[in-house]
Design a protein around this motif. Structure first.
Motif, PDB file in Angstrom:
ATOM      1  N   LEU A  42     133.305  52.442 -22.709  1.00 27.40           N
ATOM      2  CA  LEU A  42     132.411  52.864 -23.792  1.00 27.40           C
ATOM      3  C   LEU A  42     131.410  53.938 -23.363  1.00 27.40           C
ATOM      4  CD1 LEU A  42     131.560  49.368 -25.307  1.00 27.40           C
ATOM      5  CD2 LEU A  42     133.225  51.030 -26.147  1.00 27.40           C
ATOM      6  N   THR A  97     126.634  49.480 -29.001  1.00 22.99           N
ATOM      7  CA  THR A  97     127.507  49.300 -30.155  1.00 22.99           C
ATOM      8  C   THR A  97     127.560  47.806 -30.437  1.00 22.99           C
ATOM      9  OG1 THR A  97     128.822  51.215 -29.496  1.00 22.99           O
ATOM     10  CG2 THR A  97     129.805  49.699 -31.102  1.00 22.99           C
ATOM     11  N   GLN A 108     127.021  45.842 -22.327  1.00 18.74           N
ATOM     12  CA  GLN A 108     126.733  47.270 -22.440  1.00 18.74           C
ATOM     13  C   GLN A 108     125.393  47.606 -21.771  1.00 18.74           C
ATOM     14  OE1 GLN A 108     127.595  48.860 -26.493  1.00 18.74           O
ATOM     15  NE2 GLN A 108     128.421  46.803 -26.865  1.00 18.74           N
TER      16      GLN A 108
END
Length: 187
Positions: A42, A97, A108
């Motif tokens: 990501l 996200t 993340q």
């Protein structure tokens, strides 16, 4: 310096000289940051370089946080010190996200933290001192807006970077940490 020596002896320092990384050095630093563990590929982070010419604007954003969070006169002094201590600051923003079942928000955030640490290590290996700060500054509305933060984004670091103040060598710990009490084995 050998990689394992740096990993075992690195430490933060707030004693900076006047030199900041040049463009070639910054490219090297960011290439290191882009190689951190990243489930789902990501790349959940962005980096904002705050150079000498923008430090006054950065101080204004910190002063906005002083007002926003009622940090008083001590906050004003601290904002001045932070914005003038190092010749460069790199802000790291976790670009989160939401609602990804395979890569939750906390993972993340860890990736963005790893990227920050990779920036520190790469800068240290190039001979620059670093210091990672956060505090209430990272939640200030003005700074969040300046760094293009969306609702779920989080400023995870304001990383001060500069040459060593007096010597040609970065500040290192005198010895590695004692691992006693931190390492356990599953039985």
């Amino acid at each position: 310096m050998k990689t394992l020596d740096l990993l075992q002896l690195r430490r933060s320092s707030k004693k900076f000289g006047t030199k900041a990384p040049n463009q070639e050095q910054l490219d090297t630093i960011f290439k290191a940051a882009l190689r951190v563990p990243d489930h789902g590929h990501l790349k959940p982070y962005q980096f904002f370089v705050i150079e000498q010419a923008q430090l006054a604007t950065f101080e204004q954003h910190l002063n906005s946080a002083v007002i926003e969070f009622n940090l008083g006169e001590d906050g004003v002094k601290k904002a001045k010190k932070i914005s003038s201590q190092a010749p460069m600051i790199i802000a790291v923003v976790a670009k989160i996200t939401k609602d990804l079942p395979k890569v939750p928000a906390w993972e993340q955030m860890l990736t963005a933290g790893c990227a920050t640490y990779a920036i520190q290590l790469a800068a240290n290996s190039l001979g620059f001192e670093t210091c990672w700060i956060t505090n209430k500054w990272v939640n200030g509305s003005a700074l969040r807006q300046a760094l293009n933060c969306q609702e779920f984004d989080k400023i995870v670091a304001l990383l001060m970077i500069g040459s060593p103040e007096e010597e040609n060598e970065i500040t290192l710990a005198s010895q590695a940490e004692d691992i006693s009490g931190f390492v356990h084995y599953l039985k």
